[in-house]
Motif scaffolding. Structure first.
Motif, PDB file in Angstrom:
ATOM      1  N   GLY A  57      46.691 -88.547  31.707  1.00 22.90           N
ATOM      2  CA  GLY A  57      46.100 -89.774  31.194  1.00 22.90           C
ATOM      3  C   GLY A  57      45.589 -90.606  32.357  1.00 22.90           C
ATOM      4  O   GLY A  57      45.976 -90.381  33.500  1.00 22.90           O
ATOM      5  N   LYS A  86      39.017 -92.078  25.229  1.00 22.85           N
ATOM      6  CA  LYS A  86      40.334 -92.121  24.600  1.00 22.85           C
ATOM      7  C   LYS A  86      40.814 -90.709  24.265  1.00 22.85           C
ATOM      8  O   LYS A  86      41.965 -90.354  24.497  1.00 22.85           O
ATOM      9  N   LYS A  91      43.841 -94.559  28.682  1.00 15.48           N
ATOM     10  CA  LYS A  91      44.920 -95.354  28.093  1.00 15.48           C
ATOM     11  C   LYS A  91      44.649 -96.854  28.147  1.00 15.48           C
ATOM     12  O   LYS A  91      44.844 -97.563  27.181  1.00 15.48           O
TER      13      LYS A  91
END
Length: 131
Positions: A57, A86, A91
């Protein structure tokens, strides 16, 4: 004068990846159209690739202090990129801008991601790294 105005409307950009902190940093300024924004977003995807492929992420820091509110097509291109981001692991998204118009546009298009607005880049970075 009018020349100054034209200069500030010229589309400018930079983009880089901070692998240590898992952050995509970019700055965009001026007035964009759908085509120039499309080219920039492709470049940003290239730079973001290692962040995406890390699978951990990532966050994004967008410096929009010199960004002008955009037309609907350009705003839609930005929105699509955030939605795609996304899916790829984006994040948090810190936006540096004091423009109420830019905030309005970004709040509307970024409701799929955790977004905060800042006047100073250092505050934006502090928020991104405050896990």
């Amino acid at each position: 004068g009018i020349v100054d105005v034209m200069e500030t409307l010229e589309a400018t950009h930079s983009v880089s990846a901070d692998m240590r902190h898992g952050e995509l940093h970019f700055a965009i300024g001026g007035l964009w159209n759908e085509q120039s924004m499309g080219q920039f977003l492709r470049e940003m995807n290239e730079v973001a690739k290692p962040l995406i492929e890390s699978g951990k992420g990532f966050s994004a820091l967008g410096d929009l202090r010199h960004f002008v509110a955009q037309d609907r097509e350009t705003a839609a291109a930005i929105q699509n990129s955030i939605v795609t981001g996304k899916k790829l692991g984006l994040k948090r998204f810190a936006v540096v801008s004091s423009s109420a118009l830019v905030k309005l546009q970004y709040r509307r298009i970024a409701d799929s991601v955790d977004v905060e607005f800042f006047v100073e880049p250092r505050d934006a970075i502090a928020w991104l790294r405050d896990r």
